[in-house]
Scaffold this motif. Structure first.
Motif, PDB file in Angstrom:
ATOM      1  N   VAL A 376       8.966 -23.467  17.319  1.00 18.42           N
ATOM      2  CA  VAL A 376       8.556 -24.888  17.820  1.00 18.42           C
ATOM      3  C   VAL A 376       7.241 -25.110  17.174  1.00 18.42           C
ATOM      4  O   VAL A 376       6.436 -24.313  17.264  1.00 18.42           O
ATOM      5  CB  VAL A 376       8.375 -24.986  19.315  1.00 18.42           C
ATOM      6  N   ASP A 377       7.204 -26.318  16.481  1.00 18.40           N
ATOM      7  CA  ASP A 377       5.850 -26.665  15.959  1.00 18.40           C
ATOM      8  C   ASP A 377       4.705 -26.850  16.904  1.00 18.40           C
ATOM      9  O   ASP A 377       5.464 -27.533  18.025  1.00 18.40           O
ATOM     10  CB  ASP A 377       6.062 -27.978  15.123  1.00 18.40           C
ATOM     11  N   GLU A 378       3.816 -26.673  16.876  1.00 15.06           N
ATOM     12  CA  GLU A 378       2.478 -27.252  17.648  1.00 15.06           C
ATOM     13  C   GLU A 378       2.438 -28.405  17.929  1.00 15.06           C
ATOM     14  O   GLU A 378       2.575 -29.249  17.005  1.00 15.06           O
ATOM     15  CB  GLU A 378       1.355 -26.275  17.617  1.00 15.06           C
ATOM     16  N   GLY A 379       2.407 -29.024  18.909  1.00 16.58           N
ATOM     17  CA  GLY A 379       1.950 -30.572  19.199  1.00 16.58           C
ATOM     18  C   GLY A 379       3.072 -31.145  19.441  1.00 16.58           C
ATOM     19  O   GLY A 379       3.034 -32.551  19.527  1.00 16.58           O
ATOM     20  N   SER A 380       4.330 -30.533  19.145  1.00 20.19           N
ATOM     21  CA  SER A 380       5.672 -31.539  19.351  1.00 20.19           C
ATOM     22  C   SER A 380       6.300 -31.068  20.801  1.00 20.19           C
ATOM     23  O   SER A 380       6.106 -30.113  21.622  1.00 20.19           O
ATOM     24  CB  SER A 380       6.673 -31.005  18.038  1.00 20.19           C
ATOM     25  N   THR A 381       7.295 -31.930  21.040  1.00 23.69           N
ATOM     26  CA  THR A 381       7.837 -31.948  22.200  1.00 23.69           C
ATOM     27  C   THR A 381       9.516 -32.192  22.061  1.00 23.69           C
ATOM     28  O   THR A 381       9.768 -32.554  21.003  1.00 23.69           O
ATOM     29  CB  THR A 381       7.519 -33.233  23.447  1.00 23.69           C
ATOM     30  N   GLY A 382      10.353 -31.834  22.945  1.00 24.40           N
ATOM     31  CA  GLY A 382      11.622 -31.955  22.974  1.00 24.40           C
ATOM     32  C   GLY A 382      12.417 -30.739  22.858  1.00 24.40           C
ATOM     33  O   GLY A 382      11.902 -29.728  23.171  1.00 24.40           O
ATOM     34  N   VAL A 383      13.551 -30.836  22.625  1.00 24.28           N
ATOM     35  CA  VAL A 383      14.786 -29.727  23.000  1.00 24.28           C
ATOM     36  C   VAL A 383      14.352 -28.554  21.801  1.00 24.28           C
ATOM     37  O   VAL A 383      14.206 -28.865  20.802  1.00 24.28           O
ATOM     38  CB  VAL A 383      16.169 -29.948  22.905  1.00 24.28           C
ATOM     39  N   ALA A 384      14.038 -27.296  22.137  1.00 22.80           N
ATOM     40  CA  ALA A 384      13.622 -26.204  21.509  1.00 22.80           C
ATOM     41  C   ALA A 384      15.075 -25.475  21.389  1.00 22.80           C
ATOM     42  O   ALA A 384      15.200 -24.903  20.032  1.00 22.80           O
ATOM     43  CB  ALA A 384      12.753 -25.394  22.135  1.00 22.80           C
ATOM     44  N   VAL A 385      15.847 -25.143  22.263  1.00 24.98           N
ATOM     45  CA  VAL A 385      17.048 -24.317  22.184  1.00 24.98           C
ATOM     46  C   VAL A 385      18.109 -24.553  23.384  1.00 24.98           C
ATOM     47  O   VAL A 385      17.709 -25.222  24.490  1.00 24.98           O
ATOM     48  CB  VAL A 385      16.638 -22.803  22.096  1.00 24.98           C
ATOM     49  N   ASN A 386      19.206 -24.432  22.855  1.00 25.15           N
ATOM     50  CA  ASN A 386      20.401 -24.633  23.768  1.00 25.15           C
ATOM     51  C   ASN A 386      20.889 -23.442  24.268  1.00 25.15           C
ATOM     52  O   ASN A 386      21.297 -22.387  23.645  1.00 25.15           O
ATOM     53  CB  ASN A 386      21.511 -25.540  23.284  1.00 25.15           C
ATOM     54  N   LEU A 387      21.106 -23.187  25.855  1.00 22.93           N
ATOM     55  CA  LEU A 387      21.496 -21.863  25.955  1.00 22.93           C
ATOM     56  C   LEU A 387      22.976 -22.152  26.462  1.00 22.93           C
ATOM     57  O   LEU A 387      23.122 -22.944  27.277  1.00 22.93           O
ATOM     58  CB  LEU A 387      20.711 -21.399  27.310  1.00 22.93           C
ATOM     59  N   THR A 388      23.726 -21.228  26.073  1.00 27.60           N
ATOM     60  CA  THR A 388      25.241 -21.248  26.354  1.00 27.60           C
ATOM     61  C   THR A 388      25.597 -20.171  27.502  1.00 27.60           C
ATOM     62  O   THR A 388      25.205 -19.090  27.401  1.00 27.60           O
ATOM     63  CB  THR A 388      25.942 -20.957  24.898  1.00 27.60           C
ATOM     64  N   VAL A 389      26.723 -20.605  28.377  1.00 25.91           N
ATOM     65  CA  VAL A 389      27.012 -19.615  29.326  1.00 25.91           C
ATOM     66  C   VAL A 389      28.617 -19.765  29.449  1.00 25.91           C
ATOM     67  O   VAL A 389      29.104 -20.786  28.902  1.00 25.91           O
ATOM     68  CB  VAL A 389      26.311 -20.211  30.707  1.00 25.91           C
ATOM     69  N   ASP A 390      29.147 -18.645  30.082  1.00 29.55           N
ATOM     70  CA  ASP A 390      30.596 -18.657  30.278  1.00 29.55           C
ATOM     71  C   ASP A 390      30.833 -18.622  31.942  1.00 29.55           C
ATOM     72  O   ASP A 390      30.054 -17.955  32.647  1.00 29.55           O
ATOM     73  CB  ASP A 390      31.360 -17.495  29.725  1.00 29.55           C
TER      74      ASP A 390
END
Length: 716
Positions: A376-390
């Motif tokens: 993640v770039d410093e100073g930025s916001t928003g989705v960082a990663v999508n976590l997947t489940v079964d």
């Protein structure tokens, strides 16, 4: 013995006739006396309670509430349907009638007493009798037994269904039978006819019990001249039901559902059909059966339907009723409803039941990976990663939908995780910008659960948690002003080049050695300048508190600071100058034009002082006449309050416009005064109306006003 044999013969003959009628109408039972005529041999008298003959009556519904009445008051029918004498007696007469009746049937039978002497006296009341039970007592000699006719009878027509009985001894062949009512001479007309001589009643067409189940007619007897002899009496004709209607389900397809793992015997749904035939007969008594199950795995008999109630229940064991292991989650059943209590001769109707195996939360969600990573770039916001489940439970249900939570590693709440409704993934987002210079690595522990609680024997395991490593990337950040906004207070009209403020901006990239330069980004009135290196702000024009660019005594300017990185970054800061007032604006009088009446007693106007400065350089105001001599003879100015004064015309003047000199002074230190003039229109005032129409035609200046004053003094 001979009497018994004779009765048996009569009964057997009647049964043969009855069976023939049954074959003709395809009906198993005709309500009423199964044998219409009986014979009893007279042997000199009758003993009390001694059975004379047994009558045969069947209402085709169990004979509930059946009652008999005998035309001879000394005879009765006992509980075994035996005709017995109430007392020892000898006088019985040669004939008597038995009337059997309940809600299902109403019929008459005749008993002949063979060898008995005529009864003397023998009244008509006793012959008609039927009076042992009060509701059926009658004095008439005309009797219309209840008649029955099968629906769907085949031609030829007409067919005799019964005969009226006339019991008047003197009535031989000189009488005529008549029949009226719905089904005879009223709609539907011509269904039934009567032999005018014999009293035989016939049906003339095929009947439908489901359309009309019974007919109520009236019959009467007249002599040849048309005079009424007997009647009218009611004739009831019942239409016997035939099994001519199939069971019909209200819908062709039914839908039900059952929770997986439900105990054996769980009611899934109920399916019922309707049969238009007579509900009192087996023609409308239905039985239900499952004739097909699709698919037939894991068992062809997963469900059972109660033959009488139509309740569909589970037969399969709870272990096998597992939505996740079954070949399908929907099963289709073909249901057959059959009348005649399900016998092979019964008619059938068919419908389909679709049963859905619904899900219960018996599988916990599990992460597809135990570790997720993201940069993640410093100073930025928003989705960082999508976590997947079964999750093996049914999608789009609360047993499948996931709820994510951060259970460790986010003390400052920089992160947030929400569920993607489309794919059930957890979207881990940065909601507060991260700082590379503060923390480079973040380790979060994430937990996943379902909206619905798990069943008691299932729990969340280690696979329901995952670790997320977030690496913060360094980004050249713009300088940051402190404080922001910077607020200072200055007097307006300070000399050009005066010092106003010192801007302070720092570069967050402390690991890099970068310089900062300042510039003016927004200066609405162009009053300020800034030293690009030192950040000092000075005036480049006069600061005017009364300027339209000043709001609520505050002037706002925006400055920019830019570093010298490989990719220069900039930041902005705000300077707010609070301007103090200087008494640099003389007061003035408002309004500048007033009107007075010629009549001095009404010639009063109010004027006020105004000032662009603010307290204490504005009011209270002092308003007075100008310094020209003689004005006080014609005009008078008096104080009303701190801001207003009253002008009064002391003598009548010609209607015209006059320029009145006034002096207004504010309360500043030092105070400022303003010598000004206001236009006074002298008007004619009558009945609350002010006429100033010609006032503009005479324009008088101060010299004319002074001349009028001197003239008035000379006349005195």
């Amino acid at each position: 013995m001979e009497i018994g044999i004779r009765i048996l013969i009569v009964f057997l003959v009647s049964q043969v006739v009855h069976i023939g009628a049954q074959k003709e109408g395809e009906e198993g039972c005709v309500p009423g006396f199964q044998v219409k005529e009986y014979q009893v041999e007279y042997n000199g008298g009758f003993q009390k309670d001694h059975p004379l003959t047994q009558v045969f009556f069947d209402d085709c519904a169990g004979n509930e509430g059946l009652a008999f009445e005998v035309s001879h008051p000394d005879f009765q029918v006992d509980e075994e349907m035996n005709l017995v004498a109430r007392r020892d007696m000898m006088d019985s007469g040669t004939v008597m009638f038995i009337h059997g009746v309940n809600e299902q049937a109403d019929d008459m039978a005749q008993v002949d007493i063979v060898g008995a002497p005529p009864r003397s006296p023998q009244t008509l009341r006793e012959i008609l009798g039927l009076g042992q039970i009060q509701p059926y007592r009658s004095k008439r000699a005309l009797f219309a037994p209840r008649m029955h006719v099968n629906e769907n009878m085949e031609p030829p027509f007409p067919k005799v269904i019964g005969t009226l009985i006339v019991m008047s001894p003197g009535m031989e062949n000189d009488h005529i039978f008549h029949m009226t009512g719905s089904g005879a001479d009223q709609d539907p007309k011509g269904v039934f006819t009567i032999n005018r001589v014999t009293g035989e009643v016939s049906v003339s067409q095929e009947l439908d019990r489901e359309a009309i189940s019974s007919y109520t007619l009236e019959v009467s007897v007249t002599d040849l001249s048309g005079k009424l002899v007997e009647g009218p009496v009611a004739l009831l004709v019942d239409v016997n039901d035939q099994n001519d209607n199939r069971p019909i389900f209200k819908e062709t397809r039914y839908a039900g559902e059952v929770l997986e793992g439900s105990p054996t015997g769980t009611v899934v749904m109920t399916m019922t059909a309707e049969d238009a035939d007579d509900p009192r007969l087996q023609n409308a008594v239905l039985r239900y059966n499952i004739v097909r199950q699709s698919p037939d795995k894991p068992s062809p008999n997963m469900f059972y339907i109660n033959p009488e109630s139509g309740n569909i229940v589970t037969v399969i064991s709870p272990t096998l009723l597992d939505r996740e292991t079954l070949p399908t989650t929907q099963y289709e059943l073909e249901i057959v409803a059959q009348d005649m209590k399900g016998r092979d001769v019964g008619l059938t109707g068919t419908a389909t039941a679709t049963i859905t195996i619904t899900d219960k939360n018996d599988h916990a969600p599990e992460f597809t990976h135990s570790l997720f990573q993201a940069n993640v770039d410093e100073g930025s916001t928003g989705v960082a990663v999508n976590l997947t489940v079964d999750d093996r439970d049914d999608p789009a249900t609360g047993a499948w939908r996931a709820i994510y939570s951060i259970i460790n590693g986010d003390p400052t709440q920089n992160f947030e995780i929400q569920t993607n409704p489309d794919n059930n993934e957890g979207m881990l987002s940065v909601v507060k910008p991260l700082d590379y210079e503060s923390v480079v690595f973040h380790t979060l522990l994430i937990k996943v659960e379902n909206e619905d609680p798990l069943v008691p024997d299932v729990g969340y395991g280690s696979s329901s948690t995952a670790t997320v490593h977030i690496t913060v990337l360094d980004v050249n950040e713009g300088p940051v002003f402190f404080p922001d906004p910077l607020q200072v207070t200055k007097m307006e009209n300070i000399p050009l080049g005066s010092f106003v403020a010192l801007l302070n901006a720092t570069d967050p990239d402390v690991l890099q050695s970068q310089s900062i330069r300042f510039a003016v980004l927004r200066d609405p009135a162009n009053w300020l300048s800034v030293n690009p290196v030192r950040g000092t702000v000075n005036t480049s024009a006069n600061l005017d508190r009364e300027s339209p660019y000043v709001h609520d005594n505050k002037y706002t300017a925006i400055f920019m600071a830019t570093d010298n990185g490989s990719r220069p970054a900039s930041g902005t800061g705000t300077l707010v100058i609070h301007l103090e007032d200087y008494n640099d604006n003389a007061p003035y009088v408002h309004p500048s034009v007033v009107r007075v009446c010629e009549d001095t007693k009404d010639s009063v106007v109010i004027v006020g002082g105004r000032d662009r400065d603010i307290h204490p350089n504005a009011g209270p105001f002092k308003i007075e006449l100008g310094k020209q001599p003689g004005l006080e003879k014609t005009w008078k100015v008096s104080r009303v309050n701190n801001t207003h004064a009253q002008i009064m015309l002391l003598q009548s003047m010609k209607r015209a416009n006059y320029q009145l000199p006034l002096v207004v002074t504010d309360s500043g230190l030092p105070p400022l005064s303003n010598s000004t003039e206001i236009k006074v229109q002298v008007c004619t005032c009558k009945k609350n109306r002010m006429d100033c129409s010609s006032a503009g035609s005479v324009c008088s200046n101060l010299m004319m006003l002074l001349g009028l004053v001197l003239l008035s003094l000379f006349c005195l």
